[in-house]
Write an enzyme that holds these catalytic residues in place. Structure first.
Site, mmCIF file in Angstrom:
data_model
loop_
_atom_site.group_PDB
_atom_site.id
_atom_site.type_symbol
_atom_site.label_atom_id
_atom_site.label_comp_id
_atom_site.label_asym_id
_atom_site.label_seq_id
_atom_site.Cartn_x
_atom_site.Cartn_y
_atom_site.Cartn_z
ATOM 1 N N PHE A 92 -19.201 3.192 17.427
ATOM 2 C CA PHE A 92 -19.215 2.993 18.717
ATOM 3 C C PHE A 92 -18.835 3.725 19.404
ATOM 4 O O PHE A 92 -17.867 4.739 19.285
ATOM 5 C CB PHE A 92 -17.708 1.783 18.762
ATOM 6 C CG PHE A 92 -18.391 0.968 17.866
ATOM 7 C CD1 PHE A 92 -19.355 -0.841 18.538
ATOM 8 C CD2 PHE A 92 -18.033 0.510 16.618
ATOM 9 C CE1 PHE A 92 -19.632 -1.306 17.615
ATOM 10 C CE2 PHE A 92 -17.758 -0.695 16.114
ATOM 11 C CZ PHE A 92 -19.053 -1.463 16.892
ATOM 12 N N TYR B 119 3.256 -5.493 18.351
ATOM 13 C CA TYR B 119 3.578 -4.324 16.675
ATOM 14 C C TYR B 119 4.352 -2.960 17.501
ATOM 15 O O TYR B 119 5.554 -3.093 17.000
ATOM 16 C CB TYR B 119 2.801 -4.271 16.040
ATOM 17 C CG TYR B 119 2.373 -3.397 14.978
ATOM 18 C CD1 TYR B 119 2.938 -3.532 14.147
ATOM 19 C CD2 TYR B 119 2.635 -1.710 15.457
ATOM 20 C CE1 TYR B 119 2.932 -3.043 12.723
ATOM 21 C CE2 TYR B 119 2.122 -1.483 13.943
ATOM 22 C CZ TYR B 119 2.860 -1.584 13.033
ATOM 23 O OH TYR B 119 3.049 -1.152 11.668
ATOM 24 N N PHE C 200 1.221 -1.010 -0.097
ATOM 25 C CA PHE C 200 0.245 0.495 0.099
ATOM 26 C C PHE C 200 0.935 1.121 -0.028
ATOM 27 O O PHE C 200 1.162 2.020 -1.058
ATOM 28 C CB PHE C 200 -1.597 -0.302 1.655
ATOM 29 C CG PHE C 200 -1.979 1.234 1.916
ATOM 30 C CD1 PHE C 200 -1.956 1.860 0.792
ATOM 31 C CD2 PHE C 200 -1.563 1.532 2.629
ATOM 32 C CE1 PHE C 200 -3.406 3.584 1.646
ATOM 33 C CE2 PHE C 200 -2.477 3.112 3.235
ATOM 34 C CZ PHE C 200 -2.716 3.769 2.366
ATOM 35 N N GLY D 74 -11.435 -0.044 26.198
ATOM 36 C CA GLY D 74 -10.142 0.164 25.949
ATOM 37 C C GLY D 74 -10.571 1.103 24.882
ATOM 38 O O GLY D 74 -8.868 1.441 24.463
ATOM 39 N N GLU D 75 -11.687 2.118 24.218
ATOM 40 C CA GLU D 75 -10.755 2.695 22.778
ATOM 41 C C GLU D 75 -9.954 4.156 23.522
ATOM 42 O O GLU D 75 -10.460 4.206 24.501
ATOM 43 C CB GLU D 75 -11.800 2.581 22.236
ATOM 44 C CG GLU D 75 -11.420 3.282 21.240
ATOM 45 C CD GLU D 75 -12.708 3.764 20.070
ATOM 46 O OE1 GLU D 75 -12.558 4.588 18.950
ATOM 47 O OE2 GLU D 75 -13.575 3.309 20.619
ATOM 48 N N GLY E 55 1.182 -7.874 -0.802
ATOM 49 C CA GLY E 55 1.668 -6.946 -2.268
ATOM 50 C C GLY E 55 1.071 -7.626 -1.917
ATOM 51 O O GLY E 55 1.151 -8.364 -3.141
ATOM 52 N N ASP F 51 10.415 -6.802 -3.104
ATOM 53 C CA ASP F 51 9.088 -7.735 -2.046
ATOM 54 C C ASP F 51 8.779 -8.959 -2.040
ATOM 55 O O ASP F 51 8.992 -9.802 -3.069
ATOM 56 C CB ASP F 51 7.847 -6.691 -2.868
ATOM 57 C CG ASP F 51 6.826 -6.865 -2.113
ATOM 58 O OD1 ASP F 51 6.223 -7.511 -1.375
ATOM 59 O OD2 ASP F 51 6.241 -5.358 -1.807
ATOM 60 N N ASN F 52 8.125 -9.351 -1.531
ATOM 61 C CA ASN F 52 8.074 -11.088 -1.914
ATOM 62 C C ASN F 52 6.398 -11.088 -1.941
ATOM 63 O O ASN F 52 5.669 -12.511 -2.137
ATOM 64 C CB ASN F 52 8.220 -11.720 -0.537
ATOM 65 C CG ASN F 52 7.623 -11.608 1.049
ATOM 66 O OD1 ASN F 52 6.982 -10.580 0.519
ATOM 67 N ND2 ASN F 52 7.899 -12.327 1.502
HETATM 68 N N1 LIG Z 1 -0.164 1.575 6.887
HETATM 69 C C1 LIG Z 1 -0.144 1.674 7.864
HETATM 70 O O1 LIG Z 1 -0.895 2.428 7.917
HETATM 71 C C2 LIG Z 1 0.851 2.411 8.955
HETATM 72 C C3 LIG Z 1 1.279 2.579 9.882
HETATM 73 C C4 LIG Z 1 2.427 3.046 10.259
HETATM 74 C C5 LIG Z 1 3.182 1.762 10.106
HETATM 75 N N2 LIG Z 1 2.893 1.069 8.904
HETATM 76 C C6 LIG Z 1 3.549 0.225 8.322
HETATM 77 O O2 LIG Z 1 4.781 0.441 6.671
HETATM 78 C C7 LIG Z 1 5.271 -0.864 6.306
HETATM 79 C C8 LIG Z 1 4.482 -0.553 4.971
HETATM 80 O O3 LIG Z 1 2.899 -0.388 5.527
HETATM 81 P P1 LIG Z 1 1.684 -0.800 4.151
HETATM 82 O O4 LIG Z 1 0.011 -0.575 4.744
HETATM 83 O O5 LIG Z 1 2.191 -0.608 3.098
HETATM 84 O O6 LIG Z 1 1.767 -2.846 4.457
HETATM 85 P P2 LIG Z 1 1.420 -3.747 3.359
HETATM 86 O O7 LIG Z 1 1.594 -4.250 3.799
HETATM 87 O O8 LIG Z 1 0.778 -2.913 2.150
HETATM 88 O O9 LIG Z 1 2.830 -3.585 2.955
HETATM 89 C C9 LIG Z 1 4.345 -4.203 3.198
HETATM 90 C C10 LIG Z 1 4.382 -5.506 1.862
HETATM 91 O O10 LIG Z 1 6.013 -6.015 2.735
HETATM 92 C C11 LIG Z 1 5.825 -6.952 1.759
HETATM 93 N N3 LIG Z 1 7.041 -8.001 2.445
HETATM 94 C C12 LIG Z 1 6.306 -8.869 3.784
HETATM 95 N N4 LIG Z 1 6.936 -9.281 4.049
HETATM 96 C C13 LIG Z 1 8.090 -9.388 3.471
HETATM 97 C C14 LIG Z 1 9.487 -10.166 3.640
HETATM 98 N N5 LIG Z 1 9.671 -10.993 3.980
HETATM 99 N N6 LIG Z 1 10.499 -9.949 2.287
HETATM 100 C C15 LIG Z 1 9.549 -8.445 1.581
HETATM 101 N N7 LIG Z 1 9.015 -8.279 1.222
HETATM 102 C C16 LIG Z 1 7.978 -8.280 2.087
HETATM 103 C C17 LIG Z 1 4.772 -6.854 1.331
HETATM 104 O O11 LIG Z 1 4.651 -7.631 0.021
HETATM 105 C C18 LIG Z 1 4.059 -5.823 1.529
HETATM 106 O O12 LIG Z 1 4.262 -5.727 0.194
HETATM 107 C C19 LIG Z 1 4.959 -1.570 7.394
HETATM 108 O O13 LIG Z 1 6.233 -1.864 7.755
HETATM 109 C C20 LIG Z 1 4.275 -1.204 8.467
HETATM 110 O O14 LIG Z 1 4.790 -1.444 10.115
HETATM 111 C C21 LIG Z 1 1.666 1.395 8.258
#
Ligand SMILES: NC(=O)c1ccc[n+]([C@@H]2O[C@H](COP(=O)([O-])OP(=O)(O)OC[C@H]3O[C@@H](n4cnc5c(N)ncnc54)[C@H](O)[C@@H]3O)[C@@H](O)[C@H]2O)c1
Length: 340
Positions: free
Chosen positions: A220, A159, A24, A288-289, A49, A44-45
């Site tokens: 809620f 997390y 994303f 807890g919200e 994604g 990316d794996n």
């Molecule tokens: N979406 C949010 O609101 C949010 C908020 C805070 C932090 N984050 C952080 O931002 C980052 C991206 O989040 P996102 O929402 O785009 O998530 P997402 O799941 O859409 O993207 C994560 C990507 O990492 C890839 N991936 C996972 N494990 C892998 C591995 N072992 N090797 C290679 N690729 C791998 C997945 O295929 C995916 O494309 C994450 O680290 C997440 O914790 C996201």
């Protein structure tokens, strides 16, 4: 971690290794970088994604997608040696707070060990800058109304704990080896390509789904709880600025709008897009919200020149438009013509 930053200009034509590129936030970040004149190698794996997220950049001369696992250190090393990036943006991780809580080993691997693999390969290959996707969850249930980076970090789940551990690891790399490690603490990110099952998408994707189907939503509590929702386009820009700024000092920065919106106001915006949609119903507040969560983005503004520029109304309008277009493309009227 003490935060102390310069306010630098950005550089042109940087080479950036982007982990989690097909996700994303990653796919929007890839677009931001490429269309600003930088070169990107995406790793990316495809576990959460999708290649289709990268439709706007696949085939572009400045972009390459490599499928592989960020935990495979030799593999990451070979990419660093071949591509010689100036910076790494590390987004690959386990995003599900629920899975992180249930599968602590997986959470550790993806949200801590993967950071170590990236940081160590950056060090070995003399890649000075690492930008890390941290999260507002490092603050836990702080009662501060406007959360800034000096608020205590007291994560309340696995997390947030893992994200904080990664931030600390990167602080160690910065102080020990002179690397520039920038941890961006994203608040509630929303936008197109977000997995609707993601706990982060929460209220916005549920509202989008319900309102577009003219189904009632349930709020809620009294709906006056507030959140700081930031558009993925702004988050992608923050990532770009952090990776391409001429120089930055290491530390952690909030990536937020500094503007809270109540769930009632959010529902009202959706109602203005979907005229005639039923009024929301109300149910008991969830135990807890957290009632109010709003970030202070002053440091990111000073350090990176990053100020969000997508208002919640514009961001939601954009999201609704993308959803409508996707729905329309599925209908017969938009099928490509078959020429006999
Ligand atoms: N979406 C949010 O609101 C949010 C908020 C805070 C932090 N984050 C952080 O931002 C980052 C991206 O989040 P996102 O929402 O785009 O998530 P997402 O799941 O859409 O993207 C994560 C990507 O990492 C890839 N991936 C996972 N494990 C892998 C591995 N072992 N090797 C290679 N690729 C791998 C997945 O295929 C995916 O494309 C994450 O680290 C997440 O914790 C996201």
């Amino acid at each position: 971690m003490k935060t102390s930053f310069n306010n630098p200009g950005t550089t042109q034509g940087r080479r950036v290794l982007l982990t989690g590129a097909a996700g994303f936030i990653g796919s929007h970040t890839a677009e931001q970088l490429i269309f600003s004149g930088h070169e990107v190698i995406g790793l990316d794996n495809l576990s959460t994604g999708h290649r289709s997220n990268l439709a706007n950049v696949i085939g572009h001369e400045s972009f390459e997608l490599i499928i592989g696992d960020v935990l495979d250190s030799e593999f990451v090393d070979s990419i660093c040696k071949n591509f010689r990036p100036d910076a790494i943006i590390h987004l690959a991780g386990l995003v599900s707070v629920v899975v992180a809580q249930e599968d602590t080993a997986k959470n550790f691997q993806l949200n801590v060990q993967a950071t170590q693999v990236i940081a160590e390969n950056a060090r070995k290959n003399h890649i000075k800058r690492v930008v890390f996707s941290s999260s507002a969850s490092v603050y836990g249930d702080t009662t501060e109304y406007l959360i800034n980076e000096s608020c205590p970090t007291r994560p309340i789940g696995m997390y947030g704990a893992a994200k904080l551990a990664s931030e600390n690891l990167l602080a160690g790399y910065a102080s020990s080896y002179g690397m520039e490690t920038v941890c961006l603490r994203y608040f509630n990110v929303y936008g197109d390509r977000q997995d609707p099952k993601s706990p982060y998408s929460g209220v916005i994707s549920i509202f989008l789904d319900r309102f577009s189907n003219h189904s009632p939503v349930t709020i809620f509590g009294d709906g006056e709880q507030t959140r700081d929702f930031i558009s993925v386009r702004d988050v992608a820009r923050a990532n770009r600025l952090a990776a391409t700024a001429e120089s930055v000092k290491s530390g952690s920065l909030n990536v937020c709008t500094g503007k809270c919106i109540s769930i009632n106001d959010l529902a009202e915006i959706f109602q203005s897009f979907y005229r005639g949609a039923p009024d929301p119903g109300y149910a008991d507040q969830r135990p807890g919200e957290i009632l109010h969560s709003c970030g202070n983005g002053g440091f990111a503004s000073m350090a990176l020149g990053f100020d969000p520029n997508v208002s919640i109304r514009d961001g939601l309008a954009d999201l609704v438009a993308v959803q409508d277009l996707e729905e329309a493309l599925k209908t017969e009227a938009f099928q490509p013509a078959v020429i006999a």
